[in-house]
Design a protein around this motif. Structure first.
Motif, PDB file in Angstrom:
ATOM      1  N   VAL A 110       0.934  -1.291   0.024  1.00 23.40           N
ATOM      2  CA  VAL A 110       0.044   0.097  -0.072  1.00 23.40           C
ATOM      3  C   VAL A 110       0.879   1.125   0.096  1.00 23.40           C
ATOM      4  O   VAL A 110       1.545   1.477   1.061  1.00 23.40           O
ATOM      5  N   LEU A 111       0.856   1.973  -1.136  1.00 23.27           N
ATOM      6  CA  LEU A 111       1.729   3.287  -1.216  1.00 23.27           C
ATOM      7  C   LEU A 111       0.996   4.316  -0.504  1.00 23.27           C
ATOM      8  O   LEU A 111       1.833   5.135  -0.031  1.00 23.27           O
ATOM      9  N   MET A 112      -0.156   4.450  -0.488  1.00 27.68           N
ATOM     10  CA  MET A 112      -1.050   5.677  -0.253  1.00 27.68           C
ATOM     11  C   MET A 112      -2.576   5.209   0.418  1.00 27.68           C
ATOM     12  O   MET A 112      -3.008   4.395  -0.491  1.00 27.68           O
ATOM     13  N   THR A 130      -7.315  -4.849   7.174  1.00 27.28           N
ATOM     14  CA  THR A 130      -7.419  -3.489   6.873  1.00 27.28           C
ATOM     15  C   THR A 130      -5.897  -3.084   6.747  1.00 27.28           C
ATOM     16  O   THR A 130      -5.254  -3.005   7.823  1.00 27.28           O
ATOM     17  N   LEU A 131      -5.577  -2.478   5.725  1.00 33.00           N
ATOM     18  CA  LEU A 131      -3.990  -2.240   5.426  1.00 33.00           C
ATOM     19  C   LEU A 131      -3.792  -0.763   5.519  1.00 33.00           C
ATOM     20  O   LEU A 131      -4.696   0.055   4.670  1.00 33.00           O
ATOM     21  N   GLN A 132      -2.699  -0.292   6.224  1.00 31.82           N
ATOM     22  CA  GLN A 132      -2.573   1.245   5.971  1.00 31.82           C
ATOM     23  C   GLN A 132      -1.365   1.442   5.206  1.00 31.82           C
ATOM     24  O   GLN A 132      -0.803   0.707   4.682  1.00 31.82           O
ATOM     25  N   THR A 133      -1.015   2.542   4.941  1.00 33.58           N
ATOM     26  CA  THR A 133       0.296   2.979   4.171  1.00 33.58           C
ATOM     27  C   THR A 133       1.452   2.368   4.647  1.00 33.58           C
ATOM     28  O   THR A 133       1.666   2.499   5.784  1.00 33.58           O
ATOM     29  N   GLY A 134       2.269   1.793   3.766  1.00 36.51           N
ATOM     30  CA  GLY A 134       3.245   1.274   4.027  1.00 36.51           C
ATOM     31  C   GLY A 134       3.207  -0.245   4.493  1.00 36.51           C
ATOM     32  O   GLY A 134       4.288  -1.163   4.526  1.00 36.51           O
ATOM     33  N   ASP A 135       1.948  -0.778   4.568  1.00 41.29           N
ATOM     34  CA  ASP A 135       1.628  -2.269   4.820  1.00 41.29           C
ATOM     35  C   ASP A 135       1.802  -3.210   3.558  1.00 41.29           C
ATOM     36  O   ASP A 135       1.627  -2.939   2.378  1.00 41.29           O
ATOM     37  N   LEU A 136       1.956  -4.583   3.839  1.00 46.63           N
ATOM     38  CA  LEU A 136       2.258  -5.470   2.710  1.00 46.63           C
ATOM     39  C   LEU A 136       1.093  -6.630   2.981  1.00 46.63           C
ATOM     40  O   LEU A 136       1.116  -7.036   4.309  1.00 46.63           O
TER      41      LEU A 136
END
Length: 208
Positions: A110-112, A130-136
């Motif tokens: 997740v880039l943004m 649920t993924l936030q910015t920077g997550d894989l």
């Protein structure tokens, strides 16, 4: 006789193991540093360069979910290299519908923004996050999965990496409702009526 039987069993086992390894492989191994298409007569640094993503962040955000791919079809130098990627753009409320990649797992970064993601295994277990910015997040090879923008105010962008130059994408809604599978078969399969199936089908554009 015993020695011949043991030799036969050993050779059979090796042959089976070799065949099994080929079946599991996503892309075949190559015996050269790289592959060059027949229509390419000269190879230099340009052949190994893909510029199709240069303007992606300079353009206006797309009105619907958009995947911009750098796979074998767009970047011939990937042939035999077992890698590819895609830039995924998610406007507010958009979804990348359930789909599979038959030839590769997918590693999503997740880039943004914020993304809700999930996949279903062969035992029908659903795994979500649920993924936030920077997550894989990794989607195992061949399993049905999806992503959606769960932020009501902001768009999201992600990068997907694949262990194949041609991972393939099978869209579940498109495959089921945008092909020539009969309405009767679909109605029986989904335990509904033909009118409902036709209503769902009407939301899909015809196949090109």
């Amino acid at each position: 006789m015993a020695f011949k039987l043991e030799l036969f069993l050993l050779l059979s086992t090796l042959a089976f193991a070799s065949l099994l390894d080929r079946v599991r492989a996503g892309d075949p191994d190559i015996t050269s540093d790289f592959l060059v298409p027949p229509n390419v007569t000269s190879v230099n640094g340009t052949f190994f360069t893909f510029i199709g993503l240069r303007d992606i962040f300079l353009s206006a955000p797309p009105p619907a979910f958009k995947a911009t791919k750098a796979s074998l079809a767009e970047f011939p130098a990937l042939d035999g290299q077992s890698v590819s990627l895609a830039i995924l753009q998610y406007p507010v409320g958009s979804v990348n519908p359930p789909h599979t990649h038959p030839r590769s797992a997918e590693l999503l970064y997740v880039l943004m923004g914020t993304l809700g993601v999930g996949f279903v295994d062969t035992k029908n277990n659903l795994f979500t996050q649920t993924l936030q910015t920077g997550d894989l997040f990794v989607f195992p090879k061949g399993l049905v999965h999806f992503q959606y923008n769960c932020d009501p105010d902001k768009s999201a962008t992600a990068i997907s990496a694949f262990g194949s130059a041609n991972a393939g994408t099978v869209s579940i809604p498109g495959t089921v409702f945008n092909t020539s599978i009969s309405d009767d078969v679909l109605a029986k399969s989904f335990k509904t009526d033909i009118a409902t199936i036709q209503k769902i089908k009407s939301g899909f554009a015809p196949q090109p």
